[in-house]
Design an enzyme around this catalytic site. Sequence first.
Site, PDB file in Angstrom:
ATOM      1  N   ASP A 205      70.886 -14.028 -15.074  1.00  0.00           N
ATOM      2  CA  ASP A 205      69.667 -13.314 -14.683  1.00  0.00           C
ATOM      3  C   ASP A 205      69.691 -11.922 -15.319  1.00  0.00           C
ATOM      4  OD1 ASP A 205      67.629 -11.882 -13.347  1.00  0.00           O
ATOM      5  OD2 ASP A 205      67.865 -13.106 -11.550  1.00  0.00           O
TER       6      ASP A 205
ATOM      7  N   ALA B 281      66.872 -15.509  -6.770  1.00  0.00           N
ATOM      8  CA  ALA B 281      66.917 -14.380  -7.713  1.00  0.00           C
ATOM      9  C   ALA B 281      66.315 -13.136  -7.065  1.00  0.00           C
ATOM     10  CB  ALA B 281      66.188 -14.719  -9.003  1.00  0.00           C
TER      11      ALA B 281
ATOM     12  N   HIS C 176      66.356 -15.531 -14.575  1.00  0.00           N
ATOM     13  CA  HIS C 176      65.641 -15.022 -13.413  1.00  0.00           C
ATOM     14  C   HIS C 176      64.576 -16.013 -12.935  1.00  0.00           C
ATOM     15  CE1 HIS C 176      64.306 -11.965 -10.641  1.00  0.00           C
ATOM     16  NE2 HIS C 176      63.082 -11.973 -11.130  1.00  0.00           N
TER      17      HIS C 176
ATOM     18  N   TRP D  46      57.006 -10.323  -8.585  1.00  0.00           N
ATOM     19  CA  TRP D  46      56.149  -9.363  -9.285  1.00  0.00           C
ATOM     20  C   TRP D  46      55.996  -9.806 -10.730  1.00  0.00           C
ATOM     21  CZ3 TRP D  46      57.077  -6.531 -13.673  1.00  0.00           C
ATOM     22  CH2 TRP D  46      56.216  -5.461 -13.946  1.00  0.00           C
TER      23      TRP D  46
ATOM     24  N   SER E  56      62.558 -13.143  -6.190  1.00  0.00           N
ATOM     25  CA  SER E  56      62.579 -11.768  -6.695  1.00  0.00           C
ATOM     26  C   SER E  56      62.018 -10.802  -5.649  1.00  0.00           C
ATOM     27  CB  SER E  56      61.819 -11.698  -8.018  1.00  0.00           C
ATOM     28  OG  SER E  56      62.113 -10.524  -8.733  1.00  0.00           O
ATOM     29  N   THR E  57      60.892 -10.133  -5.932  1.00  0.00           N
ATOM     30  CA  THR E  57      60.268  -9.259  -4.934  1.00  0.00           C
ATOM     31  C   THR E  57      59.904 -10.049  -3.687  1.00  0.00           C
ATOM     32  OG1 THR E  57      59.369  -7.854  -6.682  1.00  0.00           O
ATOM     33  CG2 THR E  57      58.355  -7.670  -4.515  1.00  0.00           C
TER      34      THR E  57
END
Length: 276
Positions: free
Chosen positions: A227, A122, A256, A31, A97-98
């Site tokens: 992160d 991450a 991150h 994101w 991430s997302t």
Amino acid sequence: MATITTSDGTTLFYKDWGPKDAQPVVFHHGWPLSADDWDNQMLFFLSEGYRVIAHDRRGHGRSDQTDTGNDMDTYAADVAELAKALDLRDAIHIGHSTGGGEVTRYAVRAERGRVAKIILIAAIPPVMVKSDTNPDGVPMDVFNGLRSALETNRAQFYRDLPSGPFYGFNREGATVSQGLIDNWWRQGMNGGAKAHHDCIAVFSETDFTEDLKALTIPVLIIHGEDDQIVPIENAAHKAIKLVNDGTLKTYRGLSHGLFATHPEVVNPDMLAFIRA
């Protein structure tokens, strides 16, 4: 542009490079970014003989700016439709991430033979937000702050985040890349404000605990030890205890966005896992 139209009429943009009979490596962005976040990795794995694919999640990048369907189940269903349309089999799915949450949810539900291994970078699983069942999670106030910043001045917010904690550029002695900051902003501003706003709840509140437990394929979990967006203690250190066949690789001092700041470190580790 290469696109597919999903069953609910949403147009999704994707890139598909390399020999169509080669093993596919599929990338899932974080994101509020797009497939362009993976340019380095796509070129790297293409040079290693793989077929490389990356799509813009609905509401992001060049895909439709949907005001509905911005939830993890729909994201995973969109990936399933893309995999079917391109007939992807024995694929490696890599999510940041997302995107790591999207990979996890999709892999559990994928048709037999579609997914060989997954890599979570991450990533948000098992769950980010603090609650009675996740008492050491990230307080809801943090995510409300993200929503407020997006509502108030999205363009400035999308400058501040990559300039600071996302890539660790707020750390003393950090080597700041203005190009990475500008590219983050460009990708973010291409997407839809409504979809991005909805996705904050998706990446903070979706619980992937049961998904992680249900995975039966090899999983590589990659995380930077510094992160500041998805704290390693709340994510990778918990996720590795839930998967059946997992490998944890952490990187001291990395952020991150570690695959973007240090591809020369992360890419070979991913390749070694894929080839193992």
